[in-house]
Design an enzyme around this catalytic site. Structure first.
Site, PDB file in Angstrom:
ATOM      1  N   ILE A 161      -0.896   6.721  17.356  1.00 55.84           N
ATOM      2  CA  ILE A 161      -0.630   5.994  16.111  1.00 55.84           C
ATOM      3  C   ILE A 161       0.662   5.203  16.219  1.00 55.84           C
ATOM      4  O   ILE A 161       0.726   4.023  15.847  1.00 55.84           O
ATOM      5  CB  ILE A 161      -0.587   6.967  14.920  1.00 55.84           C
ATOM      6  CG1 ILE A 161      -1.959   7.639  14.729  1.00 55.84           C
ATOM      7  CG2 ILE A 161      -0.181   6.237  13.637  1.00 55.84           C
ATOM      8  CD1 ILE A 161      -1.962   8.768  13.725  1.00 55.84           C
ATOM      9  N   ASP A 180      11.214   8.661  21.044  1.00 56.81           N
ATOM     10  CA  ASP A 180      10.321   9.772  21.361  1.00 56.81           C
ATOM     11  C   ASP A 180      10.881  10.441  22.611  1.00 56.81           C
ATOM     12  O   ASP A 180      10.755   9.904  23.709  1.00 56.81           O
ATOM     13  CB  ASP A 180       8.890   9.310  21.611  1.00 56.81           C
ATOM     14  CG  ASP A 180       7.912  10.476  21.684  1.00 56.81           C
ATOM     15  OD1 ASP A 180       8.301  11.530  22.234  1.00 56.81           O
ATOM     16  OD2 ASP A 180       6.777  10.341  21.204  1.00 56.81           O
ATOM     17  N   CYS A 239       4.158   8.417   6.870  1.00 58.15           N
ATOM     18  CA  CYS A 239       2.700   8.582   6.881  1.00 58.15           C
ATOM     19  C   CYS A 239       2.272   9.598   7.950  1.00 58.15           C
ATOM     20  O   CYS A 239       1.165   9.527   8.471  1.00 58.15           O
ATOM     21  CB  CYS A 239       2.003   7.248   7.149  1.00 58.15           C
ATOM     22  SG  CYS A 239       2.230   5.999   5.885  1.00 58.15           S
ATOM     23  N   ARG A 241       3.292  13.762   8.693  1.00 50.54           N
ATOM     24  CA  ARG A 241       2.978  15.090   8.191  1.00 50.54           C
ATOM     25  C   ARG A 241       4.052  15.528   7.210  1.00 50.54           C
ATOM     26  O   ARG A 241       5.232  15.239   7.392  1.00 50.54           O
ATOM     27  CB  ARG A 241       2.905  16.112   9.330  1.00 50.54           C
ATOM     28  CG  ARG A 241       1.765  15.871  10.295  1.00 50.54           C
ATOM     29  CD  ARG A 241       0.440  16.341   9.734  1.00 50.54           C
ATOM     30  NE  ARG A 241      -0.667  15.965  10.589  1.00 50.54           N
ATOM     31  CZ  ARG A 241      -1.947  16.185  10.304  1.00 50.54           C
ATOM     32  NH1 ARG A 241      -2.275  16.785   9.180  1.00 50.54           N
ATOM     33  NH2 ARG A 241      -2.899  15.798  11.124  1.00 50.54           N
ATOM     34  N   ASP A 265       3.222   8.936   2.048  1.00 46.48           N
ATOM     35  CA  ASP A 265       1.791   9.253   1.959  1.00 46.48           C
ATOM     36  C   ASP A 265       1.516  10.744   2.088  1.00 46.48           C
ATOM     37  O   ASP A 265       0.470  11.206   1.677  1.00 46.48           O
ATOM     38  CB  ASP A 265       1.029   8.497   3.057  1.00 46.48           C
ATOM     39  CG  ASP A 265      -0.466   8.705   2.988  1.00 46.48           C
ATOM     40  OD1 ASP A 265      -1.059   8.415   1.924  1.00 46.48           O
ATOM     41  OD2 ASP A 265      -1.057   9.167   3.982  1.00 46.48           O
ATOM     42  N   GLU A 270       0.680  19.460  -1.486  1.00 40.28           N
ATOM     43  CA  GLU A 270      -0.335  18.491  -1.905  1.00 40.28           C
ATOM     44  C   GLU A 270      -1.440  19.212  -2.666  1.00 40.28           C
ATOM     45  O   GLU A 270      -1.886  20.274  -2.241  1.00 40.28           O
ATOM     46  CB  GLU A 270      -0.911  17.761  -0.681  1.00 40.28           C
ATOM     47  CG  GLU A 270       0.117  16.922   0.060  1.00 40.28           C
ATOM     48  CD  GLU A 270      -0.448  16.209   1.284  1.00 40.28           C
ATOM     49  OE1 GLU A 270      -1.658  16.376   1.568  1.00 40.28           O
ATOM     50  OE2 GLU A 270       0.293  15.494   1.957  1.00 40.28           O
ATOM     51  N   HIS A 289      -2.099  10.804   0.467  1.00 41.79           N
ATOM     52  CA  HIS A 289      -2.563  11.198   1.805  1.00 41.79           C
ATOM     53  C   HIS A 289      -3.802  10.390   2.208  1.00 41.79           C
ATOM     54  O   HIS A 289      -4.868  10.931   2.491  1.00 41.79           O
ATOM     55  CB  HIS A 289      -2.870  12.696   1.858  1.00 41.79           C
ATOM     56  CG  HIS A 289      -2.761  13.246   3.256  1.00 41.79           C
ATOM     57  ND1 HIS A 289      -2.336  14.516   3.526  1.00 41.79           N
ATOM     58  CD2 HIS A 289      -3.043  12.698   4.468  1.00 41.79           C
ATOM     59  CE1 HIS A 289      -2.351  14.736   4.838  1.00 41.79           C
ATOM     60  NE2 HIS A 289      -2.778  13.640   5.423  1.00 41.79           N
ATOM     61  N   LEU A 290      -3.604   9.080   2.262  1.00 41.96           N
ATOM     62  CA  LEU A 290      -4.716   8.155   2.546  1.00 41.96           C
ATOM     63  C   LEU A 290      -4.785   7.718   4.002  1.00 41.96           C
ATOM     64  O   LEU A 290      -5.564   6.826   4.331  1.00 41.96           O
ATOM     65  CB  LEU A 290      -4.570   6.896   1.666  1.00 41.96           C
ATOM     66  CG  LEU A 290      -4.666   7.099   0.157  1.00 41.96           C
ATOM     67  CD1 LEU A 290      -4.504   5.756  -0.554  1.00 41.96           C
ATOM     68  CD2 LEU A 290      -5.990   7.731  -0.233  1.00 41.96           C
ATOM     69  N   GLY A 291      -3.994   8.339   4.881  1.00 39.92           N
ATOM     70  CA  GLY A 291      -3.907   7.865   6.259  1.00 39.92           C
ATOM     71  C   GLY A 291      -5.245   7.636   6.928  1.00 39.92           C
ATOM     72  O   GLY A 291      -5.445   6.634   7.624  1.00 39.92           O
ATOM     73  N   ALA A 292      -6.192   8.555   6.749  1.00 42.32           N
ATOM     74  CA  ALA A 292      -7.490   8.433   7.418  1.00 42.32           C
ATOM     75  C   ALA A 292      -8.587   7.998   6.465  1.00 42.32           C
ATOM     76  O   ALA A 292      -9.774   8.068   6.822  1.00 42.32           O
ATOM     77  CB  ALA A 292      -7.863   9.773   8.062  1.00 42.32           C
TER      78      ALA A 292
END
Length: 537
Positions: A161, A180, A239, A241, A265, A270, A289-292
């Site tokens: 992602i 990272d 967006c 976790r 998000d 939740e 929580h619309l990521g997927a």
């Protein structure tokens, strides 16, 4: 199809959460009988698991340690239509011999696009401007925005992602910095981005977007200190976790104007409670929580898991398995004692090296030279990388994960083991540093460290331990033990070794040592490094 295959009953797969129609049809096309039963109670779920060969879930159904044993006589495989496996007790599934599959890349584009949408929303105040017009206002000056072209996006986490977000940002004319610690700078730079420390990224970005896995390794990654390091004109996009951002600290930063705004998000709780601190914060927009949550992602994840299940039932190949499937008995008998040893040594390396791992070499010496190298190497990789990723790393996916993280793997074999009948050596190159650990088995099945960074240090790898390196001089061990006594931490065993002017100590403790205390040990005058680990008894 052979006559025998034609007579074989179709595997039955329980579809416990909503799956796209195309996904259900794909199950059927793969010779699977889908049983679609949504919203089962735990009692009904347990009853169904006892009668099916597989189960498909998304995020709603919880496959816990309480319900999974109901499937131990018939259930073979769990399919997660999506990437996260938080709702599946993977450890219990592995214990029961259940293969767990997920679809790590099927909804990556959809989640990345939501982050991009939030960048636009923040830059142009879309949510606030919409609410203003609906309230009867027409205040254009109040919602003057900013162009994103020419600005800098800071991408925290460079998995699938994160890489898509970085690519999209570059296409929109943004400069991209990436943080990272488990991806080498060369991999980032090849993609046209700048590798940066977290501190540099936060200070230099106009939009900071998070794409790390959840879990202990990233919990509270962005808190008061990190938010204070951001520009006052910068925006935070979350967006990934829930729990990665300390929500109370974010609310405080927004209300003080320390940052310009945020878009969130995902949350620690939740649905978002009515009394949640972020609800009263300034300059923040929410999505549930619309990521997927796109039709394309729903279709893609459904088709992907259906194809993977079909392949598993046809040939036994576990594509995108996130746990360890059954190992043939003869291989397991030979390898079983070395599995915890290899993993423990990998965990020691992970704790000892804070920089990006670049190359891991496994040396199999003496009796160990006869082991299946891929199995042992995978366990070492699991110990090294597993704690930093959102999914288990095991012999099924270790090589692919290492390649993706830019970690080169090598194996050396020698029939001779100078000090012991059998030995595993792990040598890790990270940045300009190189660290080596070696271990053996006592009595054929008890993992022991034999060497750490060139220092002979024979000690059992069990329970909580404190591992230090220090100058070989009188009084150092006394200082360490005195500090432990002051902290009321009992010592159960201690092993000390030295080489030249360097020394190391492996101290077994009565209880785990909190990280803030490990830091205190590391600050002692002659101590060079201190790490704390906890191994199974």
């Amino acid at each position: 199809m052979s006559p025998a295959a034609a007579r074989r009953p179709k595997p039955v797969v329980l579809v416990a959460d909503r799956l796209s129609d195309e996904g259900v049809a794909c199950l059927q096309a793969n010779g699977i009988e889908p049983a679609v039963e949504i919203g089962l109670s735990d009692a009904k779920l347990k009853a169904r698991l006892a009668k099916v060969d597989g189960v498909v879930v998304r995020s709603a159904t919880k496959l816990t340690a309480k319900v999974l044993p109901a499937g131990k006589s018939k259930l073979k495989v769990i399919g997660r239509a999506g990437i996260g496996v938080d709702n599946i007790d993977v450890a219990k599934a592995t214990e029961l011999g259940l293969v767990v599959l997920n679809t790590p890349d099927a909804n990556a584009t959809t989640t990345a696009e939501l982050a991009i949408a939030h960048i636009f929303g923040c830059a142009r105040h879309l949510a606030a401007a919409d609410a203003s017009v609906r309230a009867g206002e027409w205040d254009r000056a109040k919602y003057t925005g900013t162009e994103i072209a020419g600005k800098t996006a800071g991408v925290i986490g460079y998995g699938t992602i994160g890489r898509i977000v970085a690519q999209r940002c570059r296409g929109l004319g943004l400069k991209v910095m990436v943080h990272d610690p488990f991806v080498p700078a060369g991999v980032v730079e090849e993609d046209g981005c700048e590798a940066a420390t977290l501190k540099k990224l936060l200070a230099g970005s106009d939009f900071v977007t998070i794409h790390t896995p959840g879990g202990k390794a990233t919990e509270g990654l962005i808190g008061r200190r990190e938010l204070a390091a951001m520009k006052s004109t910068a925006y935070l996009i979350q967006c990934a976790r829930g729990g990665i951002v300390v929500e109370e600290d974010l609310a405080l930063a927004l209300n003080k104007g320390s940052i310009a705004g945020a878009a969130v998000d995902v949350f620690t709780a939740e649905p978002l409670p009515a009394s949640h601190v972020l609800r009263g914060a300034r300059n923040i927009s929410f999505t549930p929580h619309l990521g997927a949550s796109t039709k394309e992602a729903q279709r893609a994840t459904g088709l992907a898991i259906a194809e993977q299940l079909g392949q598993y039932f046809r040939s036994g190949e576990a594509v995108n398995a996130v746990n360890l499937p059954r190992v043939p008995g003869d291989v397991l008998d030979v390898t079983r004692p070395y599995i915890p040893l290899a993993k423990n040594l990998g965990q020691l390396l992970a704790a000892a090296c804070s920089l990006s791992p670049r190359e891991l070499t496994l040396a199999l010496q003496g009796e160990a030279a006869e082991l299946p190298e891929s199995v042992v190497l995978a366990e070492a990789v699991s110990g090294l990388l597993g704690g930093r990723l959102s999914f288990p790393v095991n012999q099924v996916n270790a090589a692919a994960v290492a390649e993706r993280q830019g970690l080169k793997l090598a194996v050396e074999k020698s029939a001779a083991a100078p000090e012991f009948a059998t030995m595993l050596r792990l040598r890790l190159r990270c940045g300009r540093e190189e660290v080596e650990v070696a271990g053996t088995l006592l009595g054929g099945d008890q993992p022991r460290i034999a060497y750490f960074d060139g220092i002979e240090l024979e000690a059992p790898l069990t329970g909580p331990i404190l591992l230090t390196t220090h100058h070989d001089r009188p009084g150092v061990i006394a200082e360490i033990t005195a500090l432990l006594a002051e902290l009321k931490i009992n010592i159960t065993h201690m092993h000390v070794g030295s080489a030249g002017k360097r020394a190391a100590a492996c101290i077994r403790l009565a209880r785990p040592l909190p990280e803030r205390f490990v830091a205190q040990v590391g600050k002692l005058r002659h101590v060079k490094s201190a790490v704390s680990m906890e191994f199974g008894a």
